[in-house]
Each structure stands twice: as C-alpha cells, then as structure tokens.
Scaffold this motif. Structure first.
Motif, mmCIF file in Angstrom:
data_model
loop_
_atom_site.group_PDB
_atom_site.id
_atom_site.type_symbol
_atom_site.label_atom_id
_atom_site.label_comp_id
_atom_site.label_asym_id
_atom_site.label_seq_id
_atom_site.Cartn_x
_atom_site.Cartn_y
_atom_site.Cartn_z
ATOM 1 N N PHE A 10 0.825 -1.205 0.000
ATOM 2 C CA PHE A 10 0.000 0.000 0.000
ATOM 3 C C PHE A 10 0.863 1.260 0.000
ATOM 4 C CE2 PHE A 10 -2.427 3.424 1.948
ATOM 5 C CZ PHE A 10 -3.545 3.433 1.124
ATOM 6 N N SER A 60 -5.327 4.892 -4.457
ATOM 7 C CA SER A 60 -4.426 3.853 -3.949
ATOM 8 C C SER A 60 -5.196 2.686 -3.334
ATOM 9 C CB SER A 60 -3.471 4.431 -2.913
ATOM 10 O OG SER A 60 -2.650 5.399 -3.496
ATOM 11 N N TRP A 64 -4.796 -0.959 -4.643
ATOM 12 C CA TRP A 64 -4.310 -1.955 -3.685
ATOM 13 C C TRP A 64 -5.246 -3.153 -3.612
ATOM 14 C CZ3 TRP A 64 -6.198 -3.928 0.921
ATOM 15 C CH2 TRP A 64 -5.293 -4.717 1.644
#
Length: 91
Positions: A10, A60, A64
């Motif tokens: 991450f 993100s 992820w």
C-alpha cells in the motif's frame, strides 16, 4: 500475504500515485504572473496538497484491492511472470 507485506504494498502504491497526482492542475507563480521575490517562477501558487493526498488515498485503495486480490488468489504468480520474461524458473 502478511500484514507487513500488505502495508508495504500500500505504501509503495500510495507514494507512486502521489508523485503522479502532484503535478495535475498545478498553477505556478510564473503562470499566474505574480512571482514572490526570492522564489522561482516555477514555484506553485497554490499546491492543494491535502486535496491531492485524499485523491491519492482513494485511488491507492482501489489499486491496492485489485493488486492484493490478484496476489492472494494466485491469478498471476512469480513463475508466470518469469515464464513470460526470462524463463529461469523452468520446472
């Protein structure tokens, strides 16, 4: 994938996305025409980092989830990538 691996994945995705998002819609002092003495004309007039950080976090998280699910389900493995590129891990 362990918790540490997930956090590292991450963090890498977040910082790579942040570096892509930072220059989007950036107005420099040279663009506006009001350069503060002692600064470069390419310095940002208003950077909006808080907004860009939230955008980066949202993008993100989506990336992820996609990448982590590919890793956890075994859809693509290291052997698959090696077979496509190098063929060093032949069975």
């Amino acid at each position: 994938m362990g918790i540490t691996s997930a956090l590292v994945l991450f963090a890498v995705i977040w910082f790579m996305t942040f570096l892509v998002v930072i220059p989007i819609r950036l107005k420099t002092q040279g663009d506006v025409g009001e350069v503060v003495p002692g600064t470069h004309a390419s310095s940002p007039e208003v950077h909006n980092l808080r907004r860009k950080a939230w955008i980066t976090t949202g993008v993100s998280v989506v990336l992820w989830v996609i990448i982590a699910s590919i890793i956890l389900t075994g859809t693509v493995t290291v052997r698959d990538i090696d077979g496509w590129m190098f063929n060093r891990m032949s069975e």
